[in-house]
Design an enzyme around this catalytic site. Structure first.
Site: not given
Length: 645
Positions: A280, A322
């Site tokens: 992330d 991501e």
């Protein structure tokens, strides 16, 4: 591991090549990756100053390998010998919130038959580890990387679920929030208690001098709810970098201890039985004054270092980037240059997602065609996640030069897209919300469910059958593209039954300031139960259409991702055309983005290899294609999967 042991390992590897000695599987992988690990480590951390940390890292690798559960080690070895499973046409994913899907982990396990029936065999579970009560950025403010939040169940519940998933040949992905922790994480707590050691795990400053220098070039991620990039902490009496929210503290990877500790956290997550680790916010990992602190070379080096270490410990686990950044930057997270293919095996195809929404609004495919054909080819062992919607907002990350080349002014075009989806054009059927609009530069993003953004909510309110049919066709067409374009299709839970916007977040004090919750609905199991009883309802039509397309995808090896896609510059700017190729077999996917019937000439069809006789069929209907006066018609928002028999 000291220098003598390191020398022994490298010498043993050399002797093994001559057949004189056998190394363990772990030692083989370490020896193969060791040179790159060392190079990457000392390119980030000065060798003279941090040499001892390198040997600490090598010891950590051995410890983490030995801690890997035996059944997962066996799975790692099997995957090393079975090719790139993540590029298979058999892969079809779903992203979901466990609690909003069906209460908790045990509830999710109960719904495996539903997922199997639809054809889903890859699950991205939104964060399920412990997080602060109240605001926590949907779980992305982490208190732990491996402890399961009691709201979802226990670690034993998850281990039982992951075991069941393996038995069902179902793959799992969880998030590794690699850029930051919550301010309740153990390191942050110790930092607030006064530990200088743990304050050095973050970017902390006694005055505003360095923060102000950073702020000159740092963009604001959440300009409305969390302006600026630093927050003052009264406990420490210091400023701490908080690029996302005030309760999310950015990790200081300039400190090698942070990397080594985070590698341990990564493996704690992988050892739960996770197949794909979603990195992330990885574009933000390295901070440097005078830059945007996004997509820096050091961030790529750090990601490569994580991957090389992971391949030593658990080579059956892969990484997903991501990186919701500009198209030419996204491709770099696979690795480039000498390190090509040495970063993430998978990345979000955020560019395709944004371009699909652009084509819906403009009714033209021209910007999409020009954009996707100008992005460099990804490494052969990498793949994309293709998606329409997710838990997050829709960012409009188009390349300005490509927008200009297509005939649009970049600023005006972005304003049009925002207005189209966010209720500022009376004629638009879309029902979305503006997210984090920044009046300084006119930038903003879009929230809303796929069905509402594609006009179904408006159509149902108006009880307009024509618009309802258009919305259904648009929903199926976009899903048809992600199911046939190169990569893993990822369906967002609820989209398979045409779930509309959920406005209940406006009554929840922990969600009211984040309108992304409008596209984070509870799964409607009442609707699921009625799918076979009300087959003329939009939810049933879309569910059955998706189920059929998923089955067709899995029946045709041409949809495996081997960089076997060719996008055509179509003479009709409303139609998006690409070809998937597997040896002597091909399937062409044609999608009409206009609300009127569009046509393609027989001559052009023949030029790209499509036959026009009775042996050429549309796989979606099973019927031969029909030409009218040497033109192939595509009805409004119609899609064809054409195959020469």
């Amino acid at each position: 591991m000291n220098q003598a042991e390191l020398h022994r390992l490298l010498t043993a590897k050399s002797q093994e090549r001559k057949g004189n000695i056998l190394l363990s599987s772990y030692e083989q992988r370490l020896a193969v990756n060791l040179s790159l690990i060392k190079t990457q480590f000392f390119s980030l951390y000065q060798e003279k100053e941090h040499k001892a940390f390198f040997y600490t890292l090598l010891d950590k690798l051995e410890t983490l390998y030995n801690d890997r559960p035996k059944d997962l080690q066996n799975q790692d070895i099997a995957r090393l010998n079975s090719g790139n499973w993540y590029q298979s046409e058999q892969m079809t994913g779903m992203q979901l919130y466990v609690d909003r899907f069906n209460k908790n982990i045990k509830g999710l396990q109960e719904k495996i038959p539903y997922l199997e029936d639809l054809g889903i065999n890859f699950l991205h579970l939104m964060p399920i580890t412990t997080r602060p009560k109240g605001e926590n950025d949907g779980g992305y403010a982490v208190n732990s990387y491996h402890d399961i939040d009691p709201e979802y169940g226990t670690k034993e519940d998850f281990l039982a679920f992951s075991k069941k998933a393996r038995e069902k040949n179902m793959f799992l992905m969880l998030d590794f929030v690699v850029n930051h922790t919550s301010d309740e994480f153990i390191w942050a707590k110790k930092a607030k208690e006064g530990s200088q050691h743990y304050q050095n795990y973050y970017y902390t400053y006694s005055d505003r001098h360095i923060p102000d220098e950073f702020e000159k070039t740092l963009p604001e991620i959440f300009p409305q709810s969390a302006p600026g990039n630093f927050s003052y902490n009264n406990d420490m009496e210091k400023w701490v970098m908080t690029c996302f929210n005030t309760y999310q503290w950015d990790l200081n990877y300039r400190n090698p201890e942070v990397f080594i500790e985070m590698l341990g956290n990564l493996m704690s997550l992988a050892n739960l039985g996770v197949d794909v680790i979603r990195f992330d916010a990885l574009a933000f990992l390295w901070k440097k004054i005078g830059t945007s602190s996004q997509n820096l070379p050091e961030a790529h080096t750090l990601i490569s270092l994580f991957r090389m270490c992971l391949q030593v410990i658990a080579p059956g686990v892969i990484l997903l980037a991501e990186a919701i950044v500009a198209p030419r930057n996204i491709i770099k997270y696979f690795g480039e240059g000498a390190a090509e293919g040495n970063e993430c095996e998978v990345a979000y195809n955020a560019s395709l997602m944004a371009l699909l929404w652009n084509s819906i609004a403009t009714k033209k495919a021209s910007l999409m065609v020009k954009s996707v054909t100008e992005i460099p080819t990804k490494p052969s062992d990498a793949t994309w996640i293709n998606y329409i919607r997710c838990h997050d907002d829709i960012g409009l990350g188009y390349e300005d030069d490509i927008v200009r080349a297509t005939g649009y002014d970049p600023y005006a075009h972005k304003q049009f897209i925002l207005n189209y989806y966010c209720g500022k054009l009376e004629w638009s059927p879309a029902k979305g919300l503006m997210f984090m609009y920044n009046p300084k530069n006119g930038d903003g993003r879009i929230t809303g469910s796929a069905a509402s953004l594609l006009g179904l909510e408006t159509a149902l309110e108006q009880n307009n059958k024509n618009i309802i049919d258009y919305a259904i066709c648009k929903i199926l067409m976009l899903h048809g593209i992600i199911l046939t374009y190169g990569g893993i299709p990822m369906i967002y839970a609820g989209d398979e039954i045409a779930t509309l916007n959920d406005y209940s977040y406006q009554q929840n004090e922990d969600q009211v300031n984040d309108n992304r919750w409008v596209n984070r609905p509870m799964q409607n199991w009442k609707t699921v139960t009625s799918l076979n009883k009300q087959k003329d309802k939009p939810s049933s039509i879309i569910h059955n259409g998706l189920k059929k397309m998923i089955r067709l995808r899995k029946d045709h090896s041409v949809f495996a991702d081997t960089n076997n896609i060719k996008v055509f510059s179509c003479p009709n700017e409303h139609i998006f055309v690409y070809q998937r190729i597997d040896e002597n077999k091909s399937i062409w996917v044609l999608s009409n983005f206009n609300e009127v019937t569009e046509t393609l000439n027989i001559g052009w069809l023949l030029s790209i290899g499509i036959h026009t006789d009775k042996n050429t069929v549309d796989l979606l209907t099973g019927e031969p294609i029909h030409l009218i006066q040497n033109e192939l018609p595509l009805k409004p928002y119609e899609q064809l999967w054409i195959k020469n028999i």
